[in-house]
Design a protein around this motif. Sequence first.
Motif, short mmCIF file in Angstrom:
data_model
loop_
_atom_site.label_atom_id
_atom_site.label_comp_id
_atom_site.label_asym_id
_atom_site.label_seq_id
_atom_site.Cartn_x
_atom_site.Cartn_y
_atom_site.Cartn_z
N PHE A 46 0.82 -1.21 0.00
CA PHE A 46 0.00 0.00 0.00
C PHE A 46 0.86 1.26 0.00
CE2 PHE A 46 -3.47 -2.78 0.73
CZ PHE A 46 -4.58 -2.09 0.27
N SER A 47 1.97 1.25 0.69
CA SER A 47 2.81 2.45 0.74
C SER A 47 3.47 2.75 -0.59
CB SER A 47 3.85 2.33 1.84
OG SER A 47 4.76 1.28 1.56
N SER A 48 3.53 1.78 -1.49
CA SER A 48 4.15 2.01 -2.80
C SER A 48 3.13 2.47 -3.86
CB SER A 48 4.86 0.74 -3.28
OG SER A 48 3.92 -0.29 -3.54
N LEU A 49 1.86 2.54 -3.51
CA LEU A 49 0.85 2.99 -4.45
C LEU A 49 0.86 4.51 -4.56
CD1 LEU A 49 -2.12 0.66 -3.41
CD2 LEU A 49 -0.61 0.41 -5.39
N HIS A 50 0.30 5.03 -5.63
CA HIS A 50 0.26 6.47 -5.86
C HIS A 50 -1.05 7.06 -5.36
CE1 HIS A 50 3.90 6.44 -8.28
NE2 HIS A 50 3.45 5.32 -8.80
N LEU A 51 -1.04 8.33 -5.08
CA LEU A 51 -2.21 9.04 -4.57
C LEU A 51 -3.42 8.87 -5.50
CD1 LEU A 51 -3.39 10.91 -2.42
CD2 LEU A 51 -2.55 12.84 -3.76
N HIS A 52 -3.18 8.86 -6.81
CA HIS A 52 -4.31 8.75 -7.75
C HIS A 52 -5.07 7.44 -7.60
CE1 HIS A 52 -2.30 5.99 -10.56
NE2 HIS A 52 -1.21 6.72 -10.37
N SER A 53 -4.50 6.47 -6.93
CA SER A 53 -5.19 5.20 -6.69
C SER A 53 -6.30 5.32 -5.65
CB SER A 53 -4.20 4.14 -6.20
OG SER A 53 -3.23 3.88 -7.17
N PHE A 54 -6.36 6.49 -4.97
CA PHE A 54 -7.31 6.68 -3.88
C PHE A 54 -8.17 7.94 -4.01
CE2 PHE A 54 -3.57 4.41 -2.32
CZ PHE A 54 -4.17 3.25 -1.87
N ILE A 55 -8.11 8.63 -5.14
CA ILE A 55 -8.84 9.90 -5.27
C ILE A 55 -10.35 9.68 -5.23
CG2 ILE A 55 -7.00 11.07 -6.54
CD1 ILE A 55 -8.69 10.59 -9.11
N ASP A 56 -11.05 10.73 -4.87
CA ASP A 56 -12.52 10.74 -4.83
C ASP A 56 -13.10 9.67 -3.91
OD1 ASP A 56 -12.65 12.94 -6.52
OD2 ASP A 56 -12.80 11.71 -8.32
N ASN A 57 -12.61 9.64 -2.69
CA ASN A 57 -13.19 8.81 -1.64
C ASN A 57 -13.63 9.73 -0.51
OD1 ASN A 57 -13.08 5.75 -1.98
ND2 ASN A 57 -11.11 6.40 -2.80
N MET A 58 -14.29 9.19 0.47
CA MET A 58 -14.82 9.99 1.57
C MET A 58 -13.71 10.64 2.40
SD MET A 58 -18.13 10.00 1.60
CE MET A 58 -18.59 10.38 3.26
N ASP A 59 -12.87 9.83 3.04
CA ASP A 59 -11.91 10.38 4.00
C ASP A 59 -10.82 9.36 4.30
OD1 ASP A 59 -10.87 12.28 5.70
OD2 ASP A 59 -12.13 11.69 7.39
N LEU A 60 -9.96 9.10 3.32
CA LEU A 60 -8.87 8.18 3.53
C LEU A 60 -7.63 8.94 4.03
CD1 LEU A 60 -9.07 5.91 0.35
CD2 LEU A 60 -9.54 5.24 2.70
N CYS A 61 -6.82 8.25 4.83
CA CYS A 61 -5.58 8.84 5.30
C CYS A 61 -4.51 7.76 5.30
CB CYS A 61 -5.75 9.44 6.69
SG CYS A 61 -6.35 8.30 7.94
N GLY A 62 -3.25 8.21 5.27
CA GLY A 62 -2.15 7.25 5.26
C GLY A 62 -0.82 7.91 4.99
N THR A 63 0.18 7.12 4.68
CA THR A 63 1.54 7.61 4.52
C THR A 63 1.90 7.93 3.07
OG1 THR A 63 2.36 5.35 4.35
CG2 THR A 63 2.34 6.37 6.55
N ILE A 64 0.96 7.86 2.17
CA ILE A 64 1.22 8.17 0.76
C ILE A 64 1.37 9.67 0.60
CG2 ILE A 64 0.24 8.10 -1.56
CD1 ILE A 64 -0.96 5.39 -0.79
N LYS A 65 2.40 10.10 -0.15
CA LYS A 65 2.65 11.51 -0.36
C LYS A 65 1.43 12.20 -0.93
CE LYS A 65 5.78 14.72 -2.58
NZ LYS A 65 6.93 14.90 -3.45
N GLY A 66 1.00 13.30 -0.28
CA GLY A 66 -0.17 14.05 -0.70
C GLY A 66 -1.45 13.67 0.02
N MET A 67 -1.41 12.59 0.78
CA MET A 67 -2.58 12.14 1.54
C MET A 67 -2.42 12.62 2.98
SD MET A 67 -3.93 8.20 1.94
CE MET A 67 -4.59 8.07 0.28
N LYS A 68 -3.54 12.99 3.60
CA LYS A 68 -3.43 13.43 4.99
C LYS A 68 -3.00 12.26 5.88
CE LYS A 68 -8.31 13.13 6.17
NZ LYS A 68 -9.45 13.88 6.64
N PRO A 69 -2.17 12.56 6.88
CA PRO A 69 -1.64 11.50 7.75
C PRO A 69 -2.69 10.91 8.67
CG PRO A 69 -0.72 13.64 8.35
CD PRO A 69 -1.61 13.85 7.19
#
Length: 69
Positions: A46-69
Motif C-alpha cells: 500500500f505504501s508504494s501505491l500512488h495518490l491517484h489510486s485513492f482519489i474521490d473517496n470519503m476520507d482516507l488517510c495514510g503515509t502516501i505523499k499528498g494524503m493526509k496522515p
Amino acid sequence: MRLGLNLQHNNLSGPIPTSLASLTSLISADFSRNQLEGQLPDSRAFSSLHLHSFIDNMDLCGTIKGMKP
C-alpha cells in the motif's frame, strides 16, 4: 505471480480491509471513486501505491505523499 486490483467506481464504503495488507504480490491497485474512509492498511504494497489510486473517496488517510496522515 504479480497481482493488480481494480476496485474503482464500485460504490464501496467503510475502511479498506486490513487483510489486503497480506497480499504480498500486489503491485498495483485502484480504489478511486468510492466512498472509502479511514487509515490505509499498513504494508509495503500500500505504501508504494500512488495518490491517484485513492482519489474521490470519503476520507482516507495514510503515509502516501499528498494524503493526509
